[in-house]
Design a protein around this motif. Sequence first.
Motif, PDB file in Angstrom:
ATOM      1  N   ALA A 170       0.915  -1.226   0.088  1.00  0.00           N
ATOM      2  CA  ALA A 170       0.110  -0.046  -0.171  1.00  0.00           C
ATOM      3  C   ALA A 170       0.913   1.309  -0.008  1.00  0.00           C
ATOM      4  O   ALA A 170       2.049   1.224   0.436  1.00  0.00           O
ATOM      5  CB  ALA A 170      -0.974  -0.078   1.340  1.00  0.00           C
ATOM      6  N   CYS A 171       0.268   2.341  -0.378  1.00  0.00           N
ATOM      7  CA  CYS A 171       0.815   3.665  -0.231  1.00  0.00           C
ATOM      8  C   CYS A 171      -0.263   4.667   0.125  1.00  0.00           C
ATOM      9  O   CYS A 171      -1.210   4.502  -0.257  1.00  0.00           O
ATOM     10  CB  CYS A 171       1.356   3.984  -1.660  1.00  0.00           C
ATOM     11  SG  CYS A 171       2.954   3.261  -2.239  1.00  0.00           S
ATOM     12  N   LEU A 233      -0.294   6.159   9.161  1.00  0.00           N
ATOM     13  CA  LEU A 233      -1.292   5.153   9.694  1.00  0.00           C
ATOM     14  C   LEU A 233      -2.294   4.841   8.588  1.00  0.00           C
ATOM     15  O   LEU A 233      -2.856   3.842   8.561  1.00  0.00           O
ATOM     16  CB  LEU A 233      -2.254   6.206  10.559  1.00  0.00           C
ATOM     17  CG  LEU A 233      -1.601   6.343  11.769  1.00  0.00           C
ATOM     18  CD1 LEU A 233      -2.285   7.372  12.671  1.00  0.00           C
ATOM     19  CD2 LEU A 233      -0.918   5.176  12.907  1.00  0.00           C
ATOM     20  N   GLU A 234      -2.489   5.532   7.436  1.00  0.00           N
ATOM     21  CA  GLU A 234      -3.368   5.346   6.426  1.00  0.00           C
ATOM     22  C   GLU A 234      -2.569   4.206   5.493  1.00  0.00           C
ATOM     23  O   GLU A 234      -3.429   3.227   5.372  1.00  0.00           O
ATOM     24  CB  GLU A 234      -3.738   6.259   5.541  1.00  0.00           C
ATOM     25  CG  GLU A 234      -4.425   5.946   4.377  1.00  0.00           C
ATOM     26  CD  GLU A 234      -4.563   7.145   3.258  1.00  0.00           C
ATOM     27  OE1 GLU A 234      -5.125   6.979   2.336  1.00  0.00           O
ATOM     28  OE2 GLU A 234      -4.240   8.379   3.738  1.00  0.00           O
ATOM     29  N   ALA A 235      -1.395   4.289   5.239  1.00  0.00           N
ATOM     30  CA  ALA A 235      -0.753   3.232   4.285  1.00  0.00           C
ATOM     31  C   ALA A 235      -0.680   1.760   5.388  1.00  0.00           C
ATOM     32  O   ALA A 235      -0.985   0.846   4.649  1.00  0.00           O
ATOM     33  CB  ALA A 235       0.776   3.524   4.017  1.00  0.00           C
ATOM     34  N   MET A 236      -0.223   1.891   6.571  1.00  0.00           N
ATOM     35  CA  MET A 236      -0.343   0.626   7.495  1.00  0.00           C
ATOM     36  C   MET A 236      -1.804   0.039   7.541  1.00  0.00           C
ATOM     37  O   MET A 236      -1.865  -1.003   7.300  1.00  0.00           O
ATOM     38  CB  MET A 236      -0.004   1.028   8.859  1.00  0.00           C
ATOM     39  CG  MET A 236       1.456   1.535   8.878  1.00  0.00           C
ATOM     40  SD  MET A 236       2.622  -0.090   8.741  1.00  0.00           S
ATOM     41  CE  MET A 236       4.230   0.604   9.193  1.00  0.00           C
ATOM     42  N   SER A 242       0.874  -2.415  11.039  1.00  0.00           N
ATOM     43  CA  SER A 242       1.193  -1.477  12.157  1.00  0.00           C
ATOM     44  C   SER A 242       2.441  -1.355  11.972  1.00  0.00           C
ATOM     45  O   SER A 242       3.167  -1.931  11.506  1.00  0.00           O
ATOM     46  CB  SER A 242       0.346  -1.874  13.347  1.00  0.00           C
ATOM     47  OG  SER A 242       1.177  -2.818  14.095  1.00  0.00           O
ATOM     48  N   VAL A 243       2.912   0.107  12.575  1.00  0.00           N
ATOM     49  CA  VAL A 243       4.161   0.461  12.909  1.00  0.00           C
ATOM     50  C   VAL A 243       4.839  -0.555  13.844  1.00  0.00           C
ATOM     51  O   VAL A 243       5.927  -1.052  13.665  1.00  0.00           O
ATOM     52  CB  VAL A 243       4.240   1.686  13.444  1.00  0.00           C
ATOM     53  CG1 VAL A 243       5.558   2.131  14.321  1.00  0.00           C
ATOM     54  CG2 VAL A 243       3.720   2.932  12.488  1.00  0.00           C
ATOM     55  N   GLU A 244       4.140  -1.105  14.983  1.00  0.00           N
ATOM     56  CA  GLU A 244       4.697  -2.015  15.825  1.00  0.00           C
ATOM     57  C   GLU A 244       5.045  -3.408  15.337  1.00  0.00           C
ATOM     58  O   GLU A 244       5.962  -4.118  15.727  1.00  0.00           O
ATOM     59  CB  GLU A 244       3.783  -2.298  16.982  1.00  0.00           C
ATOM     60  CG  GLU A 244       3.416  -1.028  17.803  1.00  0.00           C
ATOM     61  CD  GLU A 244       2.429   0.017  16.977  1.00  0.00           C
ATOM     62  OE1 GLU A 244       2.647   1.077  17.566  1.00  0.00           O
ATOM     63  OE2 GLU A 244       1.752  -0.394  16.330  1.00  0.00           O
ATOM     64  N   GLU A 245       4.296  -3.551  14.275  1.00  0.00           N
ATOM     65  CA  GLU A 245       4.653  -5.239  13.490  1.00  0.00           C
ATOM     66  C   GLU A 245       5.607  -5.060  12.471  1.00  0.00           C
ATOM     67  O   GLU A 245       6.108  -6.114  12.068  1.00  0.00           O
ATOM     68  CB  GLU A 245       3.291  -5.476  12.886  1.00  0.00           C
ATOM     69  CG  GLU A 245       1.960  -5.946  14.064  1.00  0.00           C
ATOM     70  CD  GLU A 245       0.746  -6.339  13.392  1.00  0.00           C
ATOM     71  OE1 GLU A 245       0.413  -5.800  12.086  1.00  0.00           O
ATOM     72  OE2 GLU A 245       0.102  -6.791  14.016  1.00  0.00           O
ATOM     73  N   SER A 319       5.251  17.569   0.893  1.00  0.00           N
ATOM     74  CA  SER A 319       4.462  16.451   0.604  1.00  0.00           C
ATOM     75  C   SER A 319       5.085  15.435   1.714  1.00  0.00           C
ATOM     76  O   SER A 319       6.079  15.229   1.991  1.00  0.00           O
ATOM     77  CB  SER A 319       4.825  16.032  -0.755  1.00  0.00           C
ATOM     78  OG  SER A 319       6.089  15.639  -1.235  1.00  0.00           O
ATOM     79  N   PHE A 320       4.074  14.420   1.880  1.00  0.00           N
ATOM     80  CA  PHE A 320       4.277  13.291   2.683  1.00  0.00           C
ATOM     81  C   PHE A 320       3.660  12.085   1.864  1.00  0.00           C
ATOM     82  O   PHE A 320       2.796  12.060   1.567  1.00  0.00           O
ATOM     83  CB  PHE A 320       3.514  13.548   3.992  1.00  0.00           C
ATOM     84  CG  PHE A 320       3.649  14.629   4.722  1.00  0.00           C
ATOM     85  CD1 PHE A 320       4.676  14.815   5.670  1.00  0.00           C
ATOM     86  CD2 PHE A 320       2.978  15.834   4.337  1.00  0.00           C
ATOM     87  CE1 PHE A 320       4.852  16.059   6.371  1.00  0.00           C
ATOM     88  CE2 PHE A 320       2.992  17.192   4.978  1.00  0.00           C
ATOM     89  CZ  PHE A 320       4.176  17.236   6.019  1.00  0.00           C
ATOM     90  N   SER A 321       4.702  10.964   2.078  1.00  0.00           N
ATOM     91  CA  SER A 321       4.013   9.708   1.649  1.00  0.00           C
ATOM     92  C   SER A 321       4.642   8.484   2.563  1.00  0.00           C
ATOM     93  O   SER A 321       5.776   8.625   3.169  1.00  0.00           O
ATOM     94  CB  SER A 321       4.898   9.640   0.078  1.00  0.00           C
ATOM     95  OG  SER A 321       4.537  10.395  -0.572  1.00  0.00           O
ATOM     96  N   CYS A 322       3.954   7.559   2.209  1.00  0.00           N
ATOM     97  CA  CYS A 322       4.434   6.285   3.092  1.00  0.00           C
ATOM     98  C   CYS A 322       4.043   5.001   2.069  1.00  0.00           C
ATOM     99  O   CYS A 322       2.976   4.877   1.607  1.00  0.00           O
ATOM    100  CB  CYS A 322       3.502   5.900   4.372  1.00  0.00           C
ATOM    101  SG  CYS A 322       4.086   4.661   5.089  1.00  0.00           S
ATOM    102  N   ALA A 323       4.939   4.019   1.776  1.00  0.00           N
ATOM    103  CA  ALA A 323       4.814   2.973   1.284  1.00  0.00           C
ATOM    104  C   ALA A 323       5.091   1.727   1.901  1.00  0.00           C
ATOM    105  O   ALA A 323       6.102   1.857   2.880  1.00  0.00           O
ATOM    106  CB  ALA A 323       6.068   2.982   0.004  1.00  0.00           C
TER     107      ALA A 323
END
Length: 328
Positions: A170-171, A233-236, A242-245, A319-323
């Motif tokens: 996910a992104c 949080l959205e991408a996870m 999750s961040v923890e996992e 801009s902010f992104s998470c993959a």
Amino acid sequence: MKFDDVWIQGTGRALGELRPVPAKVSDHCGMRSVSWSEQAGPELAVAAGRQALAAAGDVLPGLHVNGAVGFSGIDLWSASCWVADQLLGEALAGLSLQISALCNTSVAGLEMAASMLGGRPDLGRVLITVGDRFPESAVDRFEVDPEIALGDGGAAAVLGRGSGLFRLLACASRTEPAVEGLQRGDEPFRDASPAALGPLVLRKRTRQFFAAGGRTPASVVTTHVAGVRAVVLEAMAQAGTSVEEARWVIPPFVGANAFRHGYQVPLGLDQDRTLYELGLRTGHLGGGDHLFALDHLLREGLVATGDKVALVGVGGGMSFSCAVLEAA
């Protein structure tokens, strides 16, 4: 956005000589060295791209995107087509184009490439290359931001379907354009770059931005933290983790204060899951940090099957992104 069948099938990286940073820089932000290269940004992109294509099986991509933060060496010229010619030596049945989301270029490039693969059944492979060099004559690499020092480097990835080294799960991205002035200050629009006359001191523009009023450093930090948390949080959530996992959560290569207040505390990160120490050695590699990090994880044997990896990108503008990826 969630992805079902997008894979990173090859990665590559290029680095220059690691040189110590001035004491005042290391004392403030903790960075110990930065990469210095005599090669131009497009040449670094080519070096990394060769590795990525070889790892992916040297199959001709249908799309090539080349990213850079800084000047690519020649005005009014297609750096992406030069990189593509050096790497492929033949015509593409699609585009070769230049992109820039400043320091978010690697993660933004992944999202764009994956979206194209998801929406174009006729597109088999996408090649992403990134290359940046910050010569002393054009930019003071130690006066960009008090929390970073710029390093020269290249990075690349090949995306495709079916199988690979990492599956992209996910992104997520968002943009807060109201703070673009952090990199502009009160600079007027010019006919040519003033970098030809002397090194740019970008930190000066940030001081001008705050002096103009309307925004405070604390409010920008709040904007930054909110943007980072929102995309992570959205991408996870879309990736079902999750961040923890996650085994690795990799923010940009920044110094101690920016890392702690911009990423570690807001996301609750363990430092040993972030490649923070790697960034203190290489410096901030312009738009290439995250693809460089992926290649590092693979080369050093730091991922095992099933490991989740989150890349957290932030670029001026902002801009902010998470993959979120999963190791095969």
